[in-house]
Design an enzyme around this catalytic site. Structure first.
Site, PDB file in Angstrom:
ATOM      1  N   ASP A 235       0.874  -1.177   0.000  1.00 35.10           N
ATOM      2  CA  ASP A 235       0.000   0.000   0.000  1.00 35.10           C
ATOM      3  C   ASP A 235       0.911   1.227   0.000  1.00 35.10           C
ATOM      4  O   ASP A 235       2.133   1.114  -0.148  1.00 35.10           O
ATOM      5  CB  ASP A 235      -0.995  -0.042   1.167  1.00 35.10           C
ATOM      6  CG  ASP A 235      -0.330   0.115   2.537  1.00 35.10           C
ATOM      7  OD1 ASP A 235       0.910   0.186   2.602  1.00 35.10           O
ATOM      8  OD2 ASP A 235      -1.074   0.167   3.548  1.00 35.10           O
ATOM      9  N   HIS A 236       0.326   2.405   0.194  1.00 33.96           N
ATOM     10  CA  HIS A 236       1.116   3.646   0.177  1.00 33.96           C
ATOM     11  C   HIS A 236       2.169   3.662   1.280  1.00 33.96           C
ATOM     12  O   HIS A 236       3.280   4.149   1.076  1.00 33.96           O
ATOM     13  CB  HIS A 236       0.178   4.860   0.319  1.00 33.96           C
ATOM     14  CG  HIS A 236      -0.664   4.796   1.555  1.00 33.96           C
ATOM     15  ND1 HIS A 236      -1.725   3.912   1.678  1.00 33.96           N
ATOM     16  CD2 HIS A 236      -0.588   5.456   2.735  1.00 33.96           C
ATOM     17  CE1 HIS A 236      -2.271   4.052   2.879  1.00 33.96           C
ATOM     18  NE2 HIS A 236      -1.586   4.980   3.533  1.00 33.96           N
TER      19      HIS A 236
ATOM     20  N   CYS B 225       3.271  -3.174   4.075  1.00 34.65           N
ATOM     21  CA  CYS B 225       2.405  -2.063   4.484  1.00 34.65           C
ATOM     22  C   CYS B 225       3.105  -1.378   5.651  1.00 34.65           C
ATOM     23  O   CYS B 225       4.319  -1.542   5.825  1.00 34.65           O
ATOM     24  CB  CYS B 225       0.984  -2.544   4.808  1.00 34.65           C
ATOM     25  SG  CYS B 225       0.823  -3.662   6.205  1.00 34.65           S
ATOM     26  N   GLY B 226       2.387  -0.613   6.449  1.00 40.49           N
ATOM     27  CA  GLY B 226       3.044   0.083   7.548  1.00 40.49           C
ATOM     28  C   GLY B 226       3.641  -0.882   8.560  1.00 40.49           C
ATOM     29  O   GLY B 226       4.765  -0.714   9.023  1.00 40.49           O
ATOM     30  N   THR B 227       2.864  -1.895   8.911  1.00 43.02           N
ATOM     31  CA  THR B 227       3.303  -2.861   9.927  1.00 43.02           C
ATOM     32  C   THR B 227       3.495  -4.280   9.391  1.00 43.02           C
ATOM     33  O   THR B 227       4.072  -5.121  10.084  1.00 43.02           O
ATOM     34  CB  THR B 227       2.238  -2.972  11.035  1.00 43.02           C
ATOM     35  OG1 THR B 227       1.004  -3.397  10.416  1.00 43.02           O
ATOM     36  CG2 THR B 227       2.018  -1.643  11.730  1.00 43.02           C
TER      37      THR B 227
ATOM     38  N   GLY C  68      -1.709  -5.907   8.513  1.00 46.57           N
ATOM     39  CA  GLY C  68      -2.936  -5.893   7.707  1.00 46.57           C
ATOM     40  C   GLY C  68      -2.784  -6.768   6.472  1.00 46.57           C
ATOM     41  O   GLY C  68      -3.729  -7.476   6.065  1.00 46.57           O
TER      42      GLY C  68
ATOM     43  N   HIS D 157       9.738 -24.293   8.682  1.00 45.97           N
ATOM     44  CA  HIS D 157       8.792 -25.008   9.552  1.00 45.97           C
ATOM     45  C   HIS D 157       7.334 -24.831   9.133  1.00 45.97           C
ATOM     46  O   HIS D 157       6.542 -25.755   9.280  1.00 45.97           O
ATOM     47  CB  HIS D 157       8.939 -24.529  11.001  1.00 45.97           C
ATOM     48  CG  HIS D 157      10.227 -24.950  11.640  1.00 45.97           C
ATOM     49  ND1 HIS D 157      10.386 -25.037  13.005  1.00 45.97           N
ATOM     50  CD2 HIS D 157      11.420 -25.307  11.099  1.00 45.97           C
ATOM     51  CE1 HIS D 157      11.631 -25.432  13.284  1.00 45.97           C
ATOM     52  NE2 HIS D 157      12.282 -25.591  12.144  1.00 45.97           N
ATOM     53  N   ASN D 158       6.964 -23.632   8.690  1.00 50.98           N
ATOM     54  CA  ASN D 158       5.544 -23.346   8.404  1.00 50.98           C
ATOM     55  C   ASN D 158       5.241 -23.362   6.921  1.00 50.98           C
ATOM     56  O   ASN D 158       4.100 -23.115   6.530  1.00 50.98           O
ATOM     57  CB  ASN D 158       5.137 -21.977   8.972  1.00 50.98           C
ATOM     58  CG  ASN D 158       5.595 -21.732  10.387  1.00 50.98           C
ATOM     59  OD1 ASN D 158       6.288 -20.756  10.682  1.00 50.98           O
ATOM     60  ND2 ASN D 158       5.238 -22.623  11.292  1.00 50.98           N
TER      61      ASN D 158
ATOM     62  N   ARG E 249       7.197   0.708   8.523  1.00 46.84           N
ATOM     63  CA  ARG E 249       7.350   1.556   9.706  1.00 46.84           C
ATOM     64  C   ARG E 249       8.017   0.805  10.855  1.00 46.84           C
ATOM     65  O   ARG E 249       8.140   1.333  11.957  1.00 46.84           O
ATOM     66  CB  ARG E 249       5.972   2.082  10.145  1.00 46.84           C
ATOM     67  CG  ARG E 249       5.321   2.978   9.096  1.00 46.84           C
ATOM     68  CD  ARG E 249       3.866   3.306   9.432  1.00 46.84           C
ATOM     69  NE  ARG E 249       3.271   4.142   8.390  1.00 46.84           N
ATOM     70  CZ  ARG E 249       1.955   4.318   8.240  1.00 46.84           C
ATOM     71  NH1 ARG E 249       1.096   3.727   9.050  1.00 46.84           N
ATOM     72  NH2 ARG E 249       1.497   5.090   7.261  1.00 46.84           N
TER      73      ARG E 249
ATOM     74  N   HIS F   3       6.983 -31.300  10.128  1.00 42.15           N
ATOM     75  CA  HIS F   3       6.347 -30.017   9.814  1.00 42.15           C
ATOM     76  C   HIS F   3       5.226 -30.197   8.782  1.00 42.15           C
ATOM     77  O   HIS F   3       4.231 -29.483   8.814  1.00 42.15           O
ATOM     78  CB  HIS F   3       7.387 -29.025   9.298  1.00 42.15           C
ATOM     79  CG  HIS F   3       8.513 -28.813  10.268  1.00 42.15           C
ATOM     80  ND1 HIS F   3       8.315 -28.297  11.528  1.00 42.15           N
ATOM     81  CD2 HIS F   3       9.835 -29.088  10.170  1.00 42.15           C
ATOM     82  CE1 HIS F   3       9.474 -28.244  12.168  1.00 42.15           C
ATOM     83  NE2 HIS F   3      10.417 -28.728  11.368  1.00 42.15           N
TER      84      HIS F   3
END
Ligand code: RB5
Length: 149
Positions: free
Chosen positions: A8-9, A65-67, A70, A98-99, A109, A133
């Site tokens: 995103d932005h 994205c920022g974090t 989302g 593993h996943n 950010r 796994h």
């Protein structure tokens, strides 16, 4: 390896740095945007990247994205997608090993671009280890397919 990347932005600046970083390597990279700093909605990009990975049109996806949160929440709604937010290299290679994570989510950010490039490298160079796994991934897939016990 075919990669698909989106942001995103809030993730645009880091996405551009990652594209530059990946450009010097042997990956085929598709960028679904965003391409401008205009405010956008992260689910739109997460959906495109996750759908392509789910459909086998890309091997692995990267979302910024920022974090990263989302993007991961959205991408994990798509069947067959295992999206992981990573802010360190240990988690990045472990979540592949593993996943069998197939989408890496990063927060512009949260992590600096130098660390983000190392996280991407750790994610892309690691391989799923299978074995015990695989049994656990099978349980995730069963849950996803409504076979919850
Ligand atoms: C955009 O402001 C921000 O909410 C988004 O980039 C992301 O951090 C959401 O998880």
């Amino acid at each position: 390896m075919r990669l698909i990347i989106g942001s995103d932005h809030a993730g645009l600046e880091l996405k551009n740095k990652l594209l530059e970083h990946l450009g010097g390597m042997s990956y085929e990279v598709k960028d679904v945007g965003t391409h401008t700093s205009e405010s956008t909605d992260y689910p739109d990009y997460a959906a495109q990247v996750a759908s392509a990975v789910s459909a086998g049109e890309a091997d692995l996806g990267v979302l910024v994205c920022g974090t990263g949160q989302g993007m991961a929440i959205t991408a994990n709604k798509v069947a067959g997608v295992r999206a992981a937010v990573c802010a360190d290299t240990f988690t990045a290679h472990s979540t592949r090993e593993h996943n069998d994570a197939n989408v890496l989510c990063l927060g512009d950010r949260v992590v600096g671009s130098g660390l983000a490039c190392e996280i991407v490298d750790a994610f892309l160079s690691a391989e799923f280890e299978g074995g015990r796994h695989a049994r656990r991934i099978g349980k995730i897939t069963a849950l996803e397919q409504g076979e919850q016990k």
